[in-house]
Design a protein around this motif. Sequence first.
Motif, PDB file in Angstrom:
ATOM      1  N   GLU A   1       0.849  -1.191   0.000  1.00 32.35           N
ATOM      2  CA  GLU A   1       0.000   0.000   0.000  1.00 32.35           C
ATOM      3  C   GLU A   1       0.885   1.241   0.000  1.00 32.35           C
ATOM      4  OE1 GLU A   1      -3.645   2.147   2.484  1.00 32.35           O
ATOM      5  OE2 GLU A   1      -2.899   0.166   3.096  1.00 32.35           O
TER       6      GLU A   1
ATOM      7  N   ILE B   1       1.415   5.183   0.057  1.00 36.16           N
ATOM      8  CA  ILE B   1       0.767   6.407   0.510  1.00 36.16           C
ATOM      9  C   ILE B   1       1.653   7.591   0.152  1.00 36.16           C
ATOM     10  CG2 ILE B   1      -0.486   5.277   2.382  1.00 36.16           C
ATOM     11  CD1 ILE B   1       1.685   6.201   4.303  1.00 36.16           C
TER      12      ILE B   1
ATOM     13  N   LYS C   1       3.337   2.081   3.139  1.00 35.45           N
ATOM     14  CA  LYS C   1       2.676   2.054   4.441  1.00 35.45           C
ATOM     15  C   LYS C   1       3.159   0.866   5.273  1.00 35.45           C
ATOM     16  CE  LYS C   1      -1.951   2.528   6.471  1.00 35.45           C
ATOM     17  NZ  LYS C   1      -3.413   2.621   6.163  1.00 35.45           N
ATOM     18  N   HIS C   2       3.430   1.128   6.554  1.00 37.14           N
ATOM     19  CA  HIS C   2       3.871   0.121   7.523  1.00 37.14           C
ATOM     20  C   HIS C   2       5.327  -0.324   7.317  1.00 37.14           C
ATOM     21  CE1 HIS C   2      -0.233   0.082   8.770  1.00 37.14           C
ATOM     22  NE2 HIS C   2      -0.674  -0.613   7.735  1.00 37.14           N
TER      23      HIS C   2
ATOM     24  N   ASP D   1       8.552   1.833   7.268  1.00 38.61           N
ATOM     25  CA  ASP D   1       9.299   3.085   7.315  1.00 38.61           C
ATOM     26  C   ASP D   1      10.773   2.916   6.989  1.00 38.61           C
ATOM     27  OD1 ASP D   1       6.949   4.311   8.088  1.00 38.61           O
ATOM     28  OD2 ASP D   1       7.406   4.192  10.229  1.00 38.61           O
TER      29      ASP D   1
END
Length: 233
Positions: free
Chosen positions: A78, A80, A90-91, A93
């Motif tokens: 995903e 973003i 996402k999730h 970093d």
Amino acid sequence: MNTFHDDQPSHIEVYAIKNSDQIRDETFRALFQTLSPERQDYVSKFKRASDYQRSVLGDAMVHRILQDKLGLDPMHIEIIRNAYGKPSLKHHDNLHFNVSHSGHWIVCAVSHEPVGIDVEKMEAIDMDIAKRFFHKTEFNALLHCDPSVRLSRFFDLWTLKESYIKAVGKGLHLPLDSFALELLGGEWAPVLGENGETYYFKQYTVEEGYKLSVCGISRHFPKNVQFVTAEEL
């Protein structure tokens, strides 16, 4: 494509894919199906075939790289964007990536640390653009360089500066004239970021008539670009 691990030293990888008349329509249709519904809707709005093709290839390349690096199922990827439009996963970093395209080239840089990339097809420009957007020291350097290399140097600066503001994550919200690049001993000097990070630069050649620049916090740049094909995606 090598797999990234958290305990590896931070390094950068650079990928490039060339849009070509040799890529079959069936390949584009198959790659389009790998995109998320949101991205399918987005790229479907392009009126020019070249814009559609670059977007499909760029998205497909990023997804393939992220899959290979993290061993993720495509359904769990995903992407973003921050307030300035910079994409991230996402999730996750610990994995940063950035994409750019111009002409028939699409490029991507990946790293554990913030990274930015820019490719531009060189074409005749009005040097007033440099006066308007570049730092005054950069513009003066352009005026005093040999006219035979002035256009090339302009696109050096343009892509390097674009790669920096993309690595920082603020895009053109960070004015191009708010910092100056300097060529020292044949290499571009690092830039100190707003939060004290040091950003480094490296340039690559994908084809005559194009400029490709990469910027990152990591100093571990690859020696070469990894070229991929549409069929490999």
